[in-house]
Scaffold this active site. Structure first.
Site, PDB file in Angstrom:
ATOM      1  N   SER A 141       0.851  -1.197   0.000  1.00  0.00           N
ATOM      2  CA  SER A 141       0.000   0.000   0.000  1.00  0.00           C
ATOM      3  C   SER A 141       0.880   1.237   0.000  1.00  0.00           C
ATOM      4  O   SER A 141       2.014   1.206   0.497  1.00  0.00           O
ATOM      5  CB  SER A 141      -0.877  -0.003   1.264  1.00  0.00           C
ATOM      6  OG  SER A 141      -1.545   1.227   1.410  1.00  0.00           O
ATOM      7  N   TYR A 154      -1.930  -0.895  10.135  1.00  0.00           N
ATOM      8  CA  TYR A 154      -2.033  -1.255   8.711  1.00  0.00           C
ATOM      9  C   TYR A 154      -0.719  -0.908   7.985  1.00  0.00           C
ATOM     10  O   TYR A 154      -0.167  -1.731   7.254  1.00  0.00           O
ATOM     11  CB  TYR A 154      -3.207  -0.475   8.113  1.00  0.00           C
ATOM     12  CG  TYR A 154      -3.450  -0.704   6.639  1.00  0.00           C
ATOM     13  CD1 TYR A 154      -4.024  -1.883   6.185  1.00  0.00           C
ATOM     14  CD2 TYR A 154      -3.144   0.291   5.701  1.00  0.00           C
ATOM     15  CE1 TYR A 154      -4.277  -2.083   4.835  1.00  0.00           C
ATOM     16  CE2 TYR A 154      -3.392   0.103   4.352  1.00  0.00           C
ATOM     17  CZ  TYR A 154      -3.955  -1.081   3.925  1.00  0.00           C
ATOM     18  OH  TYR A 154      -4.197  -1.277   2.584  1.00  0.00           O
TER      19      TYR A 154
HETATM   20  N1  LIG Z   1      -8.674  -0.030  -1.685  1.00  0.00           N
HETATM   21  C1  LIG Z   1      -7.596   0.680  -1.427  1.00  0.00           C
HETATM   22  O1  LIG Z   1      -7.619   1.924  -1.452  1.00  0.00           O
HETATM   23  C2  LIG Z   1      -6.285  -0.016  -1.143  1.00  0.00           C
HETATM   24  C3  LIG Z   1      -5.137   0.767  -1.091  1.00  0.00           C
HETATM   25  C4  LIG Z   1      -3.916   0.159  -0.818  1.00  0.00           C
HETATM   26  C5  LIG Z   1      -3.846  -1.209  -0.615  1.00  0.00           C
HETATM   27  N2  LIG Z   1      -4.990  -1.945  -0.653  1.00  0.00           N
HETATM   28  C6  LIG Z   1      -4.857  -3.375  -0.414  1.00  0.00           C
HETATM   29  O2  LIG Z   1      -5.394  -4.075  -1.489  1.00  0.00           O
HETATM   30  C7  LIG Z   1      -5.833  -5.361  -1.043  1.00  0.00           C
HETATM   31  C8  LIG Z   1      -7.250  -5.594  -1.522  1.00  0.00           C
HETATM   32  O3  LIG Z   1      -8.091  -4.630  -0.922  1.00  0.00           O
HETATM   33  P1  LIG Z   1      -9.463  -4.138  -1.599  1.00  0.00           P
HETATM   34  O4  LIG Z   1      -9.391  -2.683  -1.686  1.00  0.00           O
HETATM   35  O5  LIG Z   1      -9.758  -4.957  -2.786  1.00  0.00           O
HETATM   36  O6  LIG Z   1     -10.465  -4.451  -0.408  1.00  0.00           O
HETATM   37  P2  LIG Z   1     -11.765  -5.361  -0.345  1.00  0.00           P
HETATM   38  O7  LIG Z   1     -12.300  -5.189   1.022  1.00  0.00           O
HETATM   39  O8  LIG Z   1     -12.650  -5.067  -1.503  1.00  0.00           O
HETATM   40  O9  LIG Z   1     -11.172  -6.850  -0.524  1.00  0.00           O
HETATM   41  C9  LIG Z   1     -10.428  -7.498   0.472  1.00  0.00           C
HETATM   42  C10 LIG Z   1     -10.829  -8.961   0.489  1.00  0.00           C
HETATM   43  O10 LIG Z   1      -9.984  -9.664   1.407  1.00  0.00           O
HETATM   44  C11 LIG Z   1     -10.780 -10.653   2.032  1.00  0.00           C
HETATM   45  N3  LIG Z   1     -10.164 -11.077   3.282  1.00  0.00           N
HETATM   46  C12 LIG Z   1     -10.068 -10.413   4.460  1.00  0.00           C
HETATM   47  N4  LIG Z   1      -9.414 -11.165   5.362  1.00  0.00           N
HETATM   48  C13 LIG Z   1      -9.080 -12.326   4.744  1.00  0.00           C
HETATM   49  C14 LIG Z   1      -8.400 -13.493   5.150  1.00  0.00           C
HETATM   50  N5  LIG Z   1      -7.919 -13.635   6.404  1.00  0.00           N
HETATM   51  N6  LIG Z   1      -8.218 -14.486   4.247  1.00  0.00           N
HETATM   52  C15 LIG Z   1      -8.697 -14.365   2.986  1.00  0.00           C
HETATM   53  N7  LIG Z   1      -9.375 -13.286   2.548  1.00  0.00           N
HETATM   54  C16 LIG Z   1      -9.560 -12.274   3.432  1.00  0.00           C
HETATM   55  C17 LIG Z   1     -12.131  -9.977   2.238  1.00  0.00           C
HETATM   56  O11 LIG Z   1     -13.163 -10.935   2.430  1.00  0.00           O
HETATM   57  C18 LIG Z   1     -12.285  -9.197   0.938  1.00  0.00           C
HETATM   58  O12 LIG Z   1     -12.973  -9.941  -0.049  1.00  0.00           O
HETATM   59  C19 LIG Z   1      -5.694  -5.357   0.475  1.00  0.00           C
HETATM   60  O13 LIG Z   1      -4.489  -5.999   0.835  1.00  0.00           O
HETATM   61  C20 LIG Z   1      -5.614  -3.879   0.795  1.00  0.00           C
HETATM   62  O14 LIG Z   1      -4.931  -3.642   1.996  1.00  0.00           O
HETATM   63  C21 LIG Z   1      -6.208  -1.387  -0.912  1.00  0.00           C
END
Ligand SMILES: NC(=O)c1ccc[n+]([C@@H]2O[C@H](COP(=O)([O-])OP(=O)(O)OC[C@H]3O[C@@H](n4cnc5c(N)ncnc54)[C@H](O)[C@@H]3O)[C@@H](O)[C@H]2O)c1
Length: 260
Positions: A141, A154
């Site tokens: 991230s 985080y």
């Molecule tokens: N959306 C953003 O702005 C952003 C920015 C930087 C990084 N990220 C990272 O991107 C990745 C995806 O995030 P996203 O934005 O798609 O969020 P999201 O909430 O849409 O998807 C995250 C998914 O992870 C699953 N999950 C949670 N805990 C879990 C576990 N223990 N085992 C398996 N699955 C699990 C959830 O059920 C969900 O489907 C994450 O690692 C997040 O930290 C997101």
């Protein structure tokens, strides 16, 4: 279908967090390019629905990324099906937003478990399964690059993901496995839509992004596909920011332009 239309034909991809925004968009892109994709998550309803929508090359399996035996079960199943893993995308995880002084120990541990332990177990599984080489893309991230108040747990976990990425790249290069990370800024998914997660003044926040908008999951997926594919064949151990320019530096407030 010819190879140009389906450049990933014969590639077997495992995506964690595939019921979510970024993981789901990534699974969709790989399927569209011809790969066989194992979508994994703990949200079974969302994951099954998405796999059904994507068609016969998409398979949903439950995988809690913090569960060592769960990783063994999914990779063994891929192997038994003759689907040698070539690409792993570690995208699972949520965020906790709170000042450190008000972060409960179990919240802190949850961040370390989901992001750091989950990525570690994924890397170990990939090292064992990718006997013909491959590519791992870890989702870190922007918050693992720039310290961000109220995202301490985080951010610490995501910084750790970047560190693990580099160590794994060093250790797995001789096995023909490349390991890179993607560092998204603010992407419109469930994480950023969660109550209390967005900044109080969303418009002001968006104005602080040089490109003046949030990113879409598909804009992260395309970078993941680049890092997974032949176009980045000499790239390993690196982080790629997908943040609309946020980490490029600090923009000064708008003052009247000085005369030369
Ligand atoms: N959306 C953003 O702005 C952003 C920015 C930087 C990084 N990220 C990272 O991107 C990745 C995806 O995030 P996203 O934005 O798609 O969020 P999201 O909430 O849409 O998807 C995250 C998914 O992870 C699953 N999950 C949670 N805990 C879990 C576990 N223990 N085992 C398996 N699955 C699990 C959830 O059920 C969900 O489907 C994450 O690692 C997040 O930290 C997101």
């Amino acid at each position: 279908m010819d190879d140009m239309a389906e450049p990933w034909h014969g590639t077997h991809v495992l995506v964690t967090g595939a019921s979510g925004g970024i993981g789901g968009a990534t699974a969709e892109l790989f399927v569209a390019k011809g790969a066989t994709v194992y979508l994994t998550d703990i949200d079974d309803i969302g994951g099954r629905k998405r796999a059904l929508e994507l068609g016969s090359r998409a398979h949903y399996r439950r995988l809690d990324v913090t569960d060592e035996t769960g990783w063994q079960a999914v990779t063994a199943e891929m192997e038994q099906a003759g689907h040698l893993m070539n690409v792993l995308v570690n995208s699972a995880g949520t965020a906790v937003k709170a000042p450190l002084a008000h972060t409960a120990l179990d919240q802190f541990r949850r961040m370390i478990d989901q992001h750091l332990v989950g990525t570690f177990l994924g890397l170990r599984a990939a090292a064992a399964a990718m006997t013909a080489g491959g590519s791992v893309v870890n989702i870190s991230s922007l918050r693992g690059v720039l310290a961000t108040a109220e995202l301490g747990a985080y951010g610490a976990a995501k910084s750790g993901v970047r560190a693990l990425t580099r160590v794994a790249a060093l250790e797995l290069a001789e096995q023909g496995i490349r390991v890179n990370s993607v560092c998204p800024g603010s992407i419109t998914t469930e994480i950023t839509a969660a109550p209390g997660f967005a900044a109080d003044d969303v418009e002001a926040y968006v104005r602080s992004i040089p490109m003046q908008r949030r990113g879409a999951p598909a804009e992260v997926a395309s970078v993941i596909a680049f890092l997974a594919g032949a176009g980045s064949s000499y790239v390993t151990g690196t982080d790629l920011l997908v943040d609309g320019g946020t980490a490029a530096g600090v923009r000064t407030p708008k003052f009247p332009t000085q005369k030369a």
